[in-house]
Design a protein around this motif. Sequence first.
Motif, PDB file in Angstrom:
ATOM      1  N   UNK A  45      14.250   6.546   9.543  1.00  0.00           N
ATOM      2  CA  UNK A  45      14.091   6.182  10.945  1.00  0.00           C
ATOM      3  C   UNK A  45      12.761   5.459  11.169  1.00  0.00           C
ATOM      4  N   UNK A  46      11.698   5.928  10.516  1.00  0.00           N
ATOM      5  CA  UNK A  46      10.384   5.285  10.673  1.00  0.00           C
ATOM      6  C   UNK A  46      10.427   3.835  10.201  1.00  0.00           C
ATOM      7  N   UNK A  47      11.020   3.594   9.027  1.00  0.00           N
ATOM      8  CA  UNK A  47      11.085   2.234   8.477  1.00  0.00           C
ATOM      9  C   UNK A  47      11.932   1.342   9.374  1.00  0.00           C
ATOM     10  N   UNK A  48      13.049   1.876   9.885  1.00  0.00           N
ATOM     11  CA  UNK A  48      13.897   1.078  10.778  1.00  0.00           C
ATOM     12  C   UNK A  48      13.141   0.695  12.050  1.00  0.00           C
ATOM     13  N   UNK A  49      12.466   1.662  12.667  1.00  0.00           N
ATOM     14  CA  UNK A  49      11.717   1.371  13.893  1.00  0.00           C
ATOM     15  C   UNK A  49      10.612   0.350  13.623  1.00  0.00           C
ATOM     16  N   UNK A  50       9.947   0.475  12.481  1.00  0.00           N
ATOM     17  CA  UNK A  50       8.890  -0.469  12.118  1.00  0.00           C
ATOM     18  C   UNK A  50       9.443  -1.880  11.979  1.00  0.00           C
ATOM     19  N   UNK A  51      10.541  -2.025  11.252  1.00  0.00           N
ATOM     20  CA  UNK A  51      11.110  -3.355  11.020  1.00  0.00           C
ATOM     21  C   UNK A  51      11.672  -3.956  12.302  1.00  0.00           C
ATOM     22  N   UNK A  52      12.303  -3.122  13.143  1.00  0.00           N
ATOM     23  CA  UNK A  52      12.813  -3.621  14.424  1.00  0.00           C
ATOM     24  C   UNK A  52      11.659  -4.114  15.286  1.00  0.00           C
ATOM     25  N   UNK A  53      10.592  -3.317  15.356  1.00  0.00           N
ATOM     26  CA  UNK A  53       9.440  -3.718  16.157  1.00  0.00           C
ATOM     27  C   UNK A  53       8.845  -5.039  15.700  1.00  0.00           C
ATOM     28  N   UNK A  54       8.724  -5.220  14.403  1.00  0.00           N
ATOM     29  CA  UNK A  54       8.165  -6.467  13.877  1.00  0.00           C
ATOM     30  C   UNK A  54       9.099  -7.640  14.112  1.00  0.00           C
ATOM     31  N   UNK A  55      10.419  -7.405  14.029  1.00  0.00           N
ATOM     32  CA  UNK A  55      11.385  -8.481  14.271  1.00  0.00           C
ATOM     33  C   UNK A  55      11.392  -8.930  15.724  1.00  0.00           C
ATOM     34  N   UNK A  56      10.980  -8.058  16.636  1.00  0.00           N
ATOM     35  CA  UNK A  56      10.989  -8.402  18.058  1.00  0.00           C
ATOM     36  C   UNK A  56       9.810  -9.277  18.452  1.00  0.00           C
ATOM     37  N   UNK A  57       8.780  -9.336  17.605  1.00  0.00           N
ATOM     38  CA  UNK A  57       7.577 -10.102  17.965  1.00  0.00           C
ATOM     39  C   UNK A  57       7.845 -11.604  17.910  1.00  0.00           C
ATOM     40  N   UNK A  58       8.297 -12.081  16.746  1.00  0.00           N
ATOM     41  CA  UNK A  58       8.585 -13.509  16.571  1.00  0.00           C
ATOM     42  C   UNK A  58       9.291 -13.687  15.240  1.00  0.00           C
ATOM     43  N   UNK A  59      10.016 -14.793  15.111  1.00  0.00           N
ATOM     44  CA  UNK A  59      10.734 -15.049  13.860  1.00  0.00           C
ATOM     45  C   UNK A  59       9.750 -15.252  12.703  1.00  0.00           C
ATOM     46  N   UNK A  60       8.519 -15.678  13.020  1.00  0.00           N
ATOM     47  CA  UNK A  60       7.522 -15.848  11.967  1.00  0.00           C
ATOM     48  C   UNK A  60       7.225 -14.529  11.252  1.00  0.00           C
ATOM     49  N   UNK A  61       7.290 -13.413  12.009  1.00  0.00           N
ATOM     50  CA  UNK A  61       7.039 -12.103  11.418  1.00  0.00           C
ATOM     51  C   UNK A  61       8.127 -11.764  10.409  1.00  0.00           C
ATOM     52  N   UNK A  62       9.375 -12.062  10.776  1.00  0.00           N
ATOM     53  CA  UNK A  62      10.478 -11.865   9.828  1.00  0.00           C
ATOM     54  C   UNK A  62      10.231 -12.687   8.568  1.00  0.00           C
ATOM     55  N   UNK A  63       9.820 -13.934   8.749  1.00  0.00           N
ATOM     56  CA  UNK A  63       9.550 -14.804   7.609  1.00  0.00           C
ATOM     57  C   UNK A  63       8.428 -14.276   6.734  1.00  0.00           C
ATOM     58  N   UNK A  64       7.353 -13.768   7.380  1.00  0.00           N
ATOM     59  CA  UNK A  64       6.229 -13.226   6.615  1.00  0.00           C
ATOM     60  C   UNK A  64       6.638 -11.998   5.810  1.00  0.00           C
ATOM     61  N   UNK A  65       7.424 -11.104   6.443  1.00  0.00           N
ATOM     62  CA  UNK A  65       7.889  -9.904   5.736  1.00  0.00           C
ATOM     63  C   UNK A  65       8.719 -10.282   4.515  1.00  0.00           C
ATOM     64  N   UNK A  66       9.653 -11.215   4.696  1.00  0.00           N
ATOM     65  CA  UNK A  66      10.506 -11.616   3.581  1.00  0.00           C
ATOM     66  C   UNK A  66       9.704 -12.327   2.497  1.00  0.00           C
ATOM     67  N   UNK A  67       8.695 -13.073   2.913  1.00  0.00           N
ATOM     68  CA  UNK A  67       7.834 -13.762   1.955  1.00  0.00           C
ATOM     69  C   UNK A  67       7.168 -12.755   1.017  1.00  0.00           C
TER      70      UNK A  67
END
Length: 449
Positions: free
Chosen positions: A129-151
């Motif tokens: 649950x912690x990891x899911x909430x963390x990833x959802x929160x980061x995905x809500x900021x901007x698509x660049x955050x998703x890109x940085x995480x995947x990078x």
Amino acid sequence: MQTEKRTLDRGLKNRHVQLMALGGAIGTGLFLGSGTSIQLAGPSILLAYTIVGLVCFFIMRALGELLLSDSSKHSFIDFIASYLGPKAAFITGWTYWFCWISIAMADLTATGTYVRYWLPQLPAWLPEIFILLLLVGLNLIAVKIFGELEFWFALIKIIAIVALIAVGLVLIATRFQTNQGTVQFANIWSYGGFFPTGLDGFLKSFQMATFAFVGIELVGLVAGETEDPDTVIPKAINSIPIRIILFYIGALAIIMAIYPWNSLSSEQSPFVEVFSEIGVASAATIVNLVVLSSAMSACNSAIYSTGRMIHSLSREGNAPKRYSQLTRHLVPAQAIYFSSAVIVLAVLLNMIMPSGVFTLVTSLSTICFLFIWFMIVLAHYRYRKQEPTKSKFPMPLYPISTYVIFAFLLFVGFVLFLQKETRQALYLMPFWFIALYGLSIWQTKKQTK
């Protein structure tokens, strides 16, 4: 306020997409499951990965040609709607959504196991649950955050594979002695030949080899949020043969050169065995960190892809209108909330359901991915029939390559029929598509009222 003019932000840079393309085909199947794959087929697993990788390259070239033909479309679902019709887009979109929900369900469950390797006293659900909430929160900021995480997730996996290959080459060059004998390339074929398990083992290995590339089409979902798709998408797709040779063929060949294929454990990661052999005491910890990042990467991709898919379906009128809304950061937050809620529910159900049911769900998911690939290539085939103008990024060897892909997907379906677990999933798939077709008809009638 939400406005109709808002579109998804083109915030993904070239390095984001390139690393996503490189890391997209690298998952826990390589780090943890490759021992099982090698036990199943022996050295012929190298040929299986080569064949599957080549077919996936042509699938991605078909997708790339579609994506660059019309920059106003944001995902392959938009092209399926244009060339195969709204019902096909409805069925494909919701099927793709289900695919990634299942992947999130499996990998989020796995993250709990990986974290408990270090903190065994934690209940399994807490890190999930912690990891899911963390990833959802980061995905809500901007698509660049998703890109940085995947990078960074992709970079961790790539470093691990390059390290394995580099260590292996040093061991081969120095003719290092293990408990199994001398490290050398001849170990690959010296224990029963290249097809030691016969045709049966070789054919069955295509199931695992094909599923190793599941998610490779995610590049086709990020095109609408890429800064310069005309340059970035071709570079990402054309890198596929290189990463297949380096990451899968190279890594597995090195593993079998160090250890005779029939001495590898199917229950332990070959990466752990290799690093342990040269005296890296923390080998298990290192690989656990890599597979944790791999599982988090899959969850991150699932949150992104399911949110964008619901957003795309909503824009086409195939999902509630509120899911097409974007935040001031140009992120489809409502769609992400909905998908994340389903992922949480899936994880909770997984805790109380028998393991057989979970295996069946994930088997259905992998079969659905074959359907997604088929629909992408079929949409491309219709596009080439209807659009006679010269393409920016033409698919090589068309239409022969198209027919080869169709034949390959049928072949993999036959291989799935040979396995008991996936055979049951194949029997259930018609009910899924019939249900979606019925819903598409209902949705069409609803829109025309």
